[in-house]
Design an enzyme around this catalytic site. Structure first.
Site, PDB file in Angstrom:
ATOM      1  N   ARG A   1       0.853  -1.208   0.000  1.00 22.95           N
ATOM      2  CA  ARG A   1       0.000   0.000   0.000  1.00 22.95           C
ATOM      3  C   ARG A   1       0.886   1.255   0.000  1.00 22.95           C
ATOM      4  NH1 ARG A   1      -1.545   2.049   4.429  1.00 22.95           N
ATOM      5  NH2 ARG A   1      -2.175   0.157   5.552  1.00 22.95           N
TER       6      ARG A   1
ATOM      7  N   TYR B   1     -16.221  14.935 -18.652  1.00 24.04           N
ATOM      8  CA  TYR B   1     -16.591  13.523 -18.534  1.00 24.04           C
ATOM      9  C   TYR B   1     -17.645  13.371 -17.419  1.00 24.04           C
ATOM     10  CZ  TYR B   1     -16.443   8.847 -16.695  1.00 24.04           C
ATOM     11  OH  TYR B   1     -16.833   7.639 -16.194  1.00 24.04           O
TER      12      TYR B   1
ATOM     13  N   ASP C   1      -6.947  17.280 -17.019  1.00 22.71           N
ATOM     14  CA  ASP C   1      -7.234  15.890 -17.372  1.00 22.71           C
ATOM     15  C   ASP C   1      -6.737  15.668 -18.802  1.00 22.71           C
ATOM     16  OD1 ASP C   1      -8.407  13.536 -18.296  1.00 22.71           O
ATOM     17  OD2 ASP C   1     -10.219  13.816 -17.095  1.00 22.71           O
TER      18      ASP C   1
ATOM     19  N   LYS D   1      -7.277   4.229 -20.532  1.00 27.11           N
ATOM     20  CA  LYS D   1      -7.480   4.550 -21.948  1.00 27.11           C
ATOM     21  C   LYS D   1      -6.174   4.341 -22.738  1.00 27.11           C
ATOM     22  CE  LYS D   1     -11.655   6.057 -20.690  1.00 27.11           C
ATOM     23  NZ  LYS D   1     -11.579   6.192 -19.248  1.00 27.11           N
TER      24      LYS D   1
END
Ligand SMILES: Cc1ncc(COP(=O)(O)O)c(C=O)c1O
Ligand SMILES: N[C@@H](CCSC[C@H](N)C(=O)O)C(=O)O
Length: 445
Positions: free
Chosen positions: A80, A132, A206, A231
């Site tokens: 983590r 988005y 973004d 993506k």
């Protein structure tokens, strides 16, 4: 991993780390030392990574281990907090994003969550009116639950942004090109305006639609760049990932603190998948955008209103090319009728009906029904998001196959009239029907 303590990427260099309240923290595994010194052209750097294990393996090992033996002071203790495969990916990304530091998390939305966790009640965010759907959903949550003021403005107009930013503006959040209307925003102009209004304002961009291969917002004055690694970076729709790039060391430590505290760091196997995907980013995008240009011209030449920054008809063509190195592989077009758009989408065979983009496969979707369905219809209307808009995400298939499939779908849906030389779009108001039949298109009210 046996990275030397004085490795050029800075792994292991002692740094001062503060938590959000300014308390000392132990060094995090990816220090904020500049890592973006490139030796080669970007396409080469995407492929070129130093071996990071004792056997000089060609492919980065997957350290599929939650814990690491040893004791206090060791580089890794718990995945983590840090994992060698993830660190390797982060160093690689920092280099190609032109960032001093990159961090990777479990999704693009996870990245935005990490970034927006620095906001405090009363803070103000200025953002776009075409975003988005998931980004809009998270911002709406913050507005409704955390007392964050969110101003949606037309970010294509610098004057609108200037009017909205003030000394209370903590964050400016931009997409360019926007999803799904492919609007272009002036990153450098907006960053300058935001920093003038409040030097401490964080401008976050973004970069999902273009990836670092085509655009580097940090070079244009942004403070943070983030993107959905789901993506283009991964490219095969086999992994969810989010990427954050920063130059400011203390901001990087704040984000790292959040990732370690909430446990959203990217898992080792997913980090490896993303590393593998990045190696083919240049060839995929080059092929995808060459085909996208042809598809966009094909649709425009047949009378459709097409939104793609590779077209000279794009209203912000010049702005786009002043800040990006390519037009990307997402385009959208309108048909004038929701029912007609539905018929076109459903008539395709090769284009997969699916959300997302950036994959090797070509996809077709209706954003208002799919990726942007979480924006309520009234807001979509207010923000002028056309209900009939079709989004195309171009993959790496044979271009003729893609255009043939689109052509037959347009004909079957009755979007075009067959002519001697091929076909042409029907003018608005003309009856559109299935090929050979005449059917009146009736949109739902
Ligand atoms: C522009 C944009 N930003 C962020 C995201 C979120 O990424 P993810 O799906 O990896 O959470 C998406 C899509 O989901 C997107 O299209
Ligand atoms: N059901 C999902 C939709 C994901 S959309 C993915 C991608 N960003 C796109 O634009 O297609 C959700 O509600 O988040």
């Amino acid at each position: 991993m046996s990275a030397p303590r004085d490795a050029p990427n800075g792994i292991g260099k002692a740094m001062k780390h503060l938590d959000l309240d300014g308390h000392d923290l132990p060094p995090s595994p990816t220090p904020s030392t500049p890592t973006n010194g490139r030796k080669y052209a970007l396409a080469t750097e995407l492929v070129y990574t130093e071996s990071n294990d004792q056997f000089n393996s060609s492919s980065t090992p997957i350290y599929q281990s939650a814990t690491f033996k040893g004791g206090p002071g060791q580089e890794y203790d718990y995945t983590r907090s840090g994992n060698p495969t993830r660190t390797h990916l982060e160093r690689h990304l920092a280099k190609i994003m032109n960032a001093n530091r990159a961090l990777v998390v479990s999704s693009g939305m996870g990245a935005l969550d990490v970034i927006t966790r620095i906001l405090k009640p009363g803070d103000e965010v200025v953002t776009g009116d075409d975003l988005y759907g998931g980004t809009n959903r998270l911002l709406t949550y913050l507005k409704n639950n955390n007392d964050i003021k969110v101003h949606h403005v037309d970010t294509t107009k610098l004057a609108s942004v200037k009017a909205a930013v003030n000394d209370k503006t903590t964050m400016v959040l931009l997409e360019t090109p926007t999803n799904p209307l492919i609007k272009i925003v002036d990153i450098a102009g907006i960053a300058a305006a935001a920093h003038e209004a409040n030097p401490k304002a964080i401008v976050a961009v973004d970069n999902t639609m273009l990836s670092p291969y085509l655009q580097n917002p940090l070079d244009l004055g942004a403070d943070v760049v983030y993107e959905s690694g789901t993506k283009y970076l991964s490219g095969h729709h086999d992994v969810m990932a989010g990427v954050i790039g920063i130059n400011d060391a203390s901001l990087g430590e704040k984000f790292f603190f959040m990732i370690n505290s909430t446990g959203c760091g990217l898992a080792p196997f997913d980090s490896w998948l993303l590393l593998r995907g990045i190696k083919t980013l240049a060839v995929r995008i080059e092929k995808q955008q060459t085909s996208s240009q042809a598809v966009a011209e094909f649709l425009e030449n047949h009378g459709f209103k097409v939104r793609y920054p590779g077209l000279k008809s794009h209203p912000q063509y010049a702005l786009h090319w002043s800040q990006a190195r390519g037009a990307g592989a997402v385009l959208s077009f309108e048909t004038g009728s929701v029912a007609l758009s539905e018929r076109i989408v459903e008539s395709t065979n090769l284009w997969g009906i699916s959300v997302s983009f950036g994959c090797v496969n070509s996809l077709i979707s209706m954003p208002c029904r799919m990726s942007h369905a979480s924006i309520d219809p009234a807001t979509r209307k207010e923000r002028e998001l056309p209900e009939d808009i079709i989004r195309l995400c171009v993959g790496i298939e044979d271009l003729n196959d893609l255009i043939d499939d689109l052509s037959q779908a347009l004909v079957r849906a009755g979007a075009v009239r067959l002519t001697e030389g091929g076909f042409e779009a029907l003018s608005s108001g003309e009856t559109r029907g299935e090929s050979g039949k005449t059917t009146q298109v009736v949109d739902e009210p």
